[in-house]
Write a protein that holds these residues in place. Structure first.
Motif, PDB file in Angstrom:
ATOM      1  N   UNK A  93       0.828  -1.201   0.000  1.00  0.00           N
ATOM      2  CA  UNK A  93       0.000   0.000   0.000  1.00  0.00           C
ATOM      3  C   UNK A  93       0.865   1.254   0.000  1.00  0.00           C
ATOM      4  N   UNK A  94       1.969   1.208   0.723  1.00  0.00           N
ATOM      5  CA  UNK A  94       2.874   2.355   0.758  1.00  0.00           C
ATOM      6  C   UNK A  94       3.538   2.584  -0.603  1.00  0.00           C
ATOM      7  N   UNK A  95       3.702   1.507  -1.362  1.00  0.00           N
ATOM      8  CA  UNK A  95       4.352   1.648  -2.661  1.00  0.00           C
ATOM      9  C   UNK A  95       3.533   2.503  -3.616  1.00  0.00           C
ATOM     10  N   UNK A  96       2.214   2.574  -3.398  1.00  0.00           N
ATOM     11  CA  UNK A  96       1.379   3.458  -4.215  1.00  0.00           C
ATOM     12  C   UNK A  96       1.633   4.919  -3.838  1.00  0.00           C
ATOM     13  N   UNK A  97       1.723   5.164  -2.535  1.00  0.00           N
ATOM     14  CA  UNK A  97       1.940   6.530  -2.064  1.00  0.00           C
ATOM     15  C   UNK A  97       3.321   7.029  -2.478  1.00  0.00           C
ATOM     16  N   UNK A  98       4.312   6.116  -2.462  1.00  0.00           N
ATOM     17  CA  UNK A  98       5.710   6.511  -2.681  1.00  0.00           C
ATOM     18  C   UNK A  98       6.215   6.097  -4.061  1.00  0.00           C
ATOM     19  N   UNK A  99       5.341   6.073  -5.040  1.00  0.00           N
ATOM     20  CA  UNK A  99       5.695   5.642  -6.392  1.00  0.00           C
ATOM     21  C   UNK A  99       6.929   6.392  -6.909  1.00  0.00           C
ATOM     22  N   UNK A 100       6.925   7.709  -6.794  1.00  0.00           N
ATOM     23  CA  UNK A 100       8.025   8.510  -7.343  1.00  0.00           C
ATOM     24  C   UNK A 100       9.320   8.297  -6.564  1.00  0.00           C
ATOM     25  N   UNK A 101       9.201   8.063  -5.260  1.00  0.00           N
ATOM     26  CA  UNK A 101      10.395   7.770  -4.466  1.00  0.00           C
ATOM     27  C   UNK A 101      11.030   6.457  -4.924  1.00  0.00           C
ATOM     28  N   UNK A 102      10.182   5.466  -5.211  1.00  0.00           N
ATOM     29  CA  UNK A 102      10.694   4.187  -5.712  1.00  0.00           C
ATOM     30  C   UNK A 102      11.331   4.360  -7.083  1.00  0.00           C
ATOM     31  N   UNK A 103      10.748   5.230  -7.914  1.00  0.00           N
ATOM     32  CA  UNK A 103      11.328   5.481  -9.231  1.00  0.00           C
ATOM     33  C   UNK A 103      12.725   6.076  -9.099  1.00  0.00           C
ATOM     34  N   UNK A 104      12.878   7.066  -8.225  1.00  0.00           N
ATOM     35  CA  UNK A 104      14.192   7.690  -8.020  1.00  0.00           C
ATOM     36  C   UNK A 104      15.202   6.672  -7.488  1.00  0.00           C
ATOM     37  N   UNK A 105      14.749   5.804  -6.560  1.00  0.00           N
ATOM     38  CA  UNK A 105      15.638   4.780  -5.993  1.00  0.00           C
ATOM     39  C   UNK A 105      16.067   3.783  -7.062  1.00  0.00           C
ATOM     40  N   UNK A 106      15.126   3.396  -7.914  1.00  0.00           N
ATOM     41  CA  UNK A 106      15.442   2.457  -9.001  1.00  0.00           C
ATOM     42  C   UNK A 106      16.464   3.068  -9.961  1.00  0.00           C
ATOM     43  N   UNK A 107      16.241   4.317 -10.330  1.00  0.00           N
ATOM     44  CA  UNK A 107      17.136   4.964 -11.296  1.00  0.00           C
ATOM     45  C   UNK A 107      18.557   5.075 -10.757  1.00  0.00           C
TER      46      UNK A 107
END
Length: 284
Positions: A198-212
């Motif tokens: 559920x948190x991954x929906x809220x923090x989508x952009x944070x996960x994108x930055x971490x992945x990059x």
């Protein structure tokens, strides 16, 4: 014709929420191709497994990606027909209090393969630069140390004779939302939902930055990342398995012909009846 229950449910849910789908005829045609190709690829996986054993090969495959990206689905198809003593999956839970005090890579090391083994990591040490970082389970100094250590760690694995393959399963924001909705409404999949999901929906952009940043700092020549386009689950499974087979220089291992021996009958043998109370009730 074979039909995954999850496919049926997701198609029904897609119709309810108005998600565009190919025609029923197109879906049936591709489904037929999918199961035909999956069987062919799984036969090759068994042949690769035989070669791994015969040549004392050591293989590690890492599966990373956002929640609901399809990592578990492809791992399931890889292990479906292989020997679990040779090809095993590692999906570690959250670290214990003791493990939190260890060298970060320490709890992964015992799961590495010996000669003649294949290990599939359903998430791996890249939790440090992904989930742990985004969710605040570690400090930025820990992340910096991880990025400093991981090239040396993976190079040591490769130099020790381990073949290391890294996959990232890529999906869109909209596809993740659809899959989460399927999990919410499917009683067979609700267990897959966690507070982290559920948190991954809220923090989508944070996960994108971490992945990059992870890609930019850990895409090594000796252990590169391989991105799997995973919006279409079936195609992602076939593409990933096909690619995996191409990464291992396996050949078909010739085996002796298997001959079933004749049943030996002993004149003194007497079979005793099994008490009826021991039988499972025949409900069906």
């Amino acid at each position: 014709m074979e039909y995954d229950l999850e496919d049926l449910f997701e198609e029904q849910h897609a119709g309810k929420v108005g998600k565009p789908l190919p025609s029923a005829e197109e879906r049936a045609r591709f489904r037929q191709l999918y199961f035909k190709e999956l069987r062919r690829l799984q036969i090759e996986l068994v042949r690769m497994q035989d070669w791994v054993v015969a040549n004392k090969y050591k293989l590690v495959v890492i599966f990373e990606g956002r929640d609901a990206a399809g990592k578990g689905g492809v791992i399931k198809r890889i292990t479906q027909r292989t020997n679990p003593r040779i090809c095993r999956t590692v999906a570690l839970p959250a670290p214990t209090e003791r493990e939190k005090t260890q060298w970060y890579f320490q709890r992964y090391v015992p799961h590495l393969p010996a000669a003649g083994e294949m290990v599939l990591f359903d998430r791996s040490w890249y939790n440090r630069s992904g989930v742990e970082r985004v969710m605040g389970f570690c400090e930025e100094e820990d992340v910096a140390q991880f990025f400093n250590d991981v090239p040396h760690f993976e190079e040591m694995l490769v130099n020790s004779g381990i073949k290391l393959i890294k996959y990232w399963f890529s999906i869109t924001d909209e596809e993740q939302e659809f899959r989460f909705q399927c999990r919410i409404t499917d009683p067979l999949k609700q267990w897959k939902l966690s507070p982290m999901d559920l948190q991954s929906r809220i923090r989508w952009e944070d996960y994108t930055a971490a992945k990059e940043e992870t890609f930019s700092r850990t895409n090594f020549d000796f252990a590169p990342w391989n991105v799997v386009a995973a919006i279409d689950k079936k195609r992602a499974r076939l593409n990933c398995i096909s690619h995996l087979l191409q990464q291992v220089p396996y050949e078909r291992v010739e085996k002796e012909e298997i001959i079933l021996p004749e049943r030996v009958h002993n004149a003194n043998y007497q079979r005793h009846p099994v008490p009826k109370s021991m039988f499972v009730p025949q409900v069906y």
